[in-house]
Design a protein around this motif. Structure first.
Motif, PDB file in Angstrom:
ATOM      1  N   ASP A  15      -8.724 -38.801 -23.299  1.00  0.00           N
ATOM      2  CA  ASP A  15      -9.896 -38.538 -22.009  1.00  0.00           C
ATOM      3  C   ASP A  15     -11.030 -37.863 -22.729  1.00  0.00           C
ATOM      4  O   ASP A  15     -12.131 -37.555 -22.244  1.00  0.00           O
ATOM      5  CB  ASP A  15      -9.078 -37.371 -20.995  1.00  0.00           C
ATOM      6  CG  ASP A  15      -8.156 -38.241 -20.205  1.00  0.00           C
ATOM      7  OD1 ASP A  15      -8.266 -39.392 -20.214  1.00  0.00           O
ATOM      8  OD2 ASP A  15      -7.189 -37.634 -19.511  1.00  0.00           O
ATOM      9  N   GLN A  47     -14.599 -38.817 -22.986  1.00  0.00           N
ATOM     10  CA  GLN A  47     -15.956 -37.967 -22.314  1.00  0.00           C
ATOM     11  C   GLN A  47     -16.976 -37.575 -23.370  1.00  0.00           C
ATOM     12  O   GLN A  47     -18.251 -37.831 -23.110  1.00  0.00           O
ATOM     13  CB  GLN A  47     -15.187 -36.594 -21.933  1.00  0.00           C
ATOM     14  CG  GLN A  47     -14.525 -36.598 -20.818  1.00  0.00           C
ATOM     15  CD  GLN A  47     -15.329 -37.200 -19.557  1.00  0.00           C
ATOM     16  OE1 GLN A  47     -16.388 -36.850 -19.317  1.00  0.00           O
ATOM     17  NE2 GLN A  47     -14.669 -37.863 -18.598  1.00  0.00           N
ATOM     18  N   ARG A  91     -20.895 -38.960 -23.287  1.00  0.00           N
ATOM     19  CA  ARG A  91     -22.239 -37.826 -23.585  1.00  0.00           C
ATOM     20  C   ARG A  91     -23.124 -38.582 -24.510  1.00  0.00           C
ATOM     21  O   ARG A  91     -24.354 -38.541 -24.575  1.00  0.00           O
ATOM     22  CB  ARG A  91     -21.560 -36.514 -23.753  1.00  0.00           C
ATOM     23  CG  ARG A  91     -20.909 -35.658 -22.783  1.00  0.00           C
ATOM     24  CD  ARG A  91     -20.666 -34.217 -23.150  1.00  0.00           C
ATOM     25  NE  ARG A  91     -19.855 -34.072 -24.205  1.00  0.00           N
ATOM     26  CZ  ARG A  91     -18.599 -34.058 -24.164  1.00  0.00           C
ATOM     27  NH1 ARG A  91     -17.943 -33.941 -22.939  1.00  0.00           N
ATOM     28  NH2 ARG A  91     -17.808 -33.878 -25.180  1.00  0.00           N
TER      29      ARG A  91
END
Length: 630
Positions: free
Chosen positions: A172, A176, A180
């Motif tokens: 996870d 992420q 980004r």
């Protein structure tokens, strides 16, 4: 010594076996009413995970009575009985079985509380079934003994679960971070794309503005200029011709009256003679300068009457227009008496008399820079038979002059060397004579000088060299088929020179040895059909690190041994040595032709020295020479 029973409060240590068969879940009912299970598995085969619940003893007792007799019996203990551990606080039995009847425990007890009966059925499990009246109806705590294998399995499952959770958290977090980064990269790409689009739009807009500005300067509409104009010259007459023109002359608009034609003619003639210091031959209306002045007078008169527009307003612009006219008239053959005064065509393509009222930058063969000053002239292949006039000196911005493939005569005027911005000069295939002036050294930016197939004479100027203070970017020098005399200047040091053709002249002396050292970019070196003597320097074969492609030295008076210190991977494809007085030919000269894996496709030498074994070049050439001799 007699065995004693357990003391009050002590947990009994003897197992009272149950009659066969044991309970389905492997439970053992102790004498105090508690139950001990060897494994923590329910009867249905599923794994019990609740370790903090209790067992309803009454329900278990009814279950046990359904399968076992209430009367306890003594049964031989199995080989591997587990040591029970009791957690109940009920009083121990007063008559425990002997301790030596209980086999040693091999399991490490673990205490659990459960709400279901023990799960694993162990055959021959021994238990003590108390009487129905001695068992209370309250719920009892149960101690479950788990095997090490089950403990390891549970620990492994816990470790795997923890590892899975850690991996999921890392995945996870990685997702992420990737999101980004992708967002940031997309923002940067969009920003760069926007900047590029903005720059493109600005560049297109600037180019359009420059284009329209140039069009406005080149052709001024009648509404923007007065219908009648006269030159009002303000530069002092003492200004030398070859200096920048500080003064300007502005068009004036006489009120409701035309300017006398005599005044316009006198004004223009005064500018040419007084300011430009140009002599106008008297009694020769066909002279190029007189024709140019007459053309300017007619254009000014037409502008004064409103028929055309005036396209110049500075002295530099006016002098450029005058020089372009003189150059056209001088290069073209003088017109015959039957020629029209308005237009003369040479070779049906050359426009001798250009159109009036338009900028000279739009005339045939002329190219201008951004300041509308003439930078290039291309009058090649027009069969022009005139001369190059002195008035070419007014074209101070000229960088390229191409008058090749014509029939021009005369010599190069010294004023031509005053054009210090000159970069490329093409005058080949003409009938030009005279010598090259030492003032050619003023062409500091000269890159190409092509003068082949003319009638130039005299020595090759030493001023073409590069020295420590001045580097000359000369890349192409072709003097082929002229009448130059003298020797090849030494210390030329033209390190950017790639093409040097001095063939078919009257040059003599020896070949300078420094050519092989200082001409580091030379590809073509031609000195054929001259009067050179001596030997070929050892610096010639390896010059330019083997990049020499063509070496023509035939038809000279060269002697000695032909050097063969070639670079291994040389690019020689043309090597001509015949019609000389060589003594021998280096052996390595026989091994770079195309038949032996090299690049050379043309090799010639005299039969006396052409001794290459099984060489098709030598065999064919010698056979042809013998046939001609016979």
């Amino acid at each position: 010594m007699a065995k004693q029973g357990p003391k009050p409060g002590e947990i009994p240590r003897q197992v009272i076996p149950l009659p066969d068969p044991p309970s389905e879940c492997g439970s053992i009912i102790m004498s105090d009413g508690s139950i001990t299970a060897s494994v923590l598995l329910p009867c249905d085969g599923s794994v019990q995970t609740d370790t903090c619940s209790t067992i309803d003893l009454e329900k278990q007792m009814f279950h046990l009575r359904a399968h076992h007799s209430p009367v306890p019996q003594r049964i031989q203990p199995p080989l591997t009985t587990q040591q029970p551990q009791l957690s109940s606080s009920s009083p121990p039995s007063t008559t425990p079985p002997p301790l030596n009847d209980r086999p040693p425990s091999v399991l490490k007890p673990h205490r659990y509380t459960a709400s279901a009966p023990a799960t694993t059925t162990r055959p021959n499990q021994q238990t003590v079934v108390p009487s129905e009246e001695s068992i209370p109806s309250s719920k009892k705590r149960v101690t479950l003994v788990v095997s090490p294998e089950e403990t390891r399995k549970e620990n492994d499952q816990s470790t795997i679960s923890t590892s899975k959770r850690s991996m999921e958290e890392e995945n996870d977090e990685t997702i992420q971070k990737t999101k980004r980064w992708c967002c940031c990269s997309s923002a940067v790409i969009y920003a760069l794309f926007g900047i590029a689009v903005t720059i493109t739009i600005v560049a297109v807009g600037v180019n359009l503005l420059l284009y329209f500005d140039r069009q406005n300067k080149a052709a001024v509409s009648p509404s923007q200029s007065p219908p009648s104009t006269v030159i009002n010259f303000t530069t002092p007459s003492e200004s030398p011709v070859n200096e920048p023109w500080p003064g300007v002359f502005e068009p004036t608009n006489p009120s409701n009256s035309s300017v006398p034609e005599g005044d316009i003619a006198a004004m223009i003639q005064g500018i040419v003679t007084d300011q430009f210091r140009v002599d106008l031959p008297e009694g020769d209306p066909l002279a190029p300068t007189n024709r140019a002045v007459q053309w300017l007078i007619e254009e000014a008169e037409a502008s004064s009457s409103g028929n055309t527009t005036q396209v110049y307003n500075t002295l530099e612009k006016f002098s450029q227009r005058f020089a372009a006219l003189v150059l056209r008239y001088a290069l073209a053959a003088p017109p015959s008496s039957s020629s029209s005064s308005s237009s003369t065509l040479v070779n049906a393509t050359f426009e001798t008399i250009p159109r009036r009222g338009i900028d000279e930058c739009e005339w045939q063969g002329i190219t201008c820079d951004d300041d509308l000053m003439i930078s290039q002239i291309d009058f090649s292949d027009f069969a022009l038979s005139g001369t190059i006039p002195n008035e070419i000196k007014f074209l101070q911005r000229l960088t390229v002059l191409d008058l090749s493939n014509n029939k021009l005569q005369g010599s190069l005027p010294n004023e031509l060397y005053d054009l210090e911005l000159m970069q490329r000069v093409y005058l080949y295939q003409n009938r030009l004579t005279g010598t090259l002036s030492p003032w050619i050294g003023q062409w500091d930016d000269l890159e190409v000088l092509h003068l082949s197939n003319n009638r130039f004479r005299g020595p090759i100027p030493q001023q073409l060299q590069s020295d420590e203070d001045r580097f000359r970017p000369l890349r192409y020098l072709n003097l082929y088929d002229n009448r130059f005399t003298g020797t090849i200047p030494s210390n030329l040091r033209l390190r950017d020179l790639q093409y040097l053709d001095l063939g078919r002249n009257v040059l003599f002396g020896t070949i300078p040895s420094d050519i092989g050292d200082t001409f580091s970019s030379l590809r073509w070196f031609h000195i054929d059909y001259n009067r050179f003597s001596g030997t070929i320097p050892e610096t010639i074969p390896p010059m330019a690190n083997g990049r020499l492609e063509s070496f023509l030295a035939n038809h000279n008076f060269l002697t000695g041994r032909v050097p063969d210190n070639w670079v291994m991977f040389n690019r020689m494809f043309q090597f001509k040595l015949h019609e000389n007085d060589f003594d021998s030919l280096g052996e390595q000269n026989c091994w770079f032709n195309v038949f032996t894996g090299g690049n050379c496709v043309e090799f010639t030498a005299d039969c006396a020295v052409c001794t290459c074994p099984n060489d098709l070049f030598c065999d064919r050439m010698c056979a042809a020479q013998q046939q001609e001799g016979s």
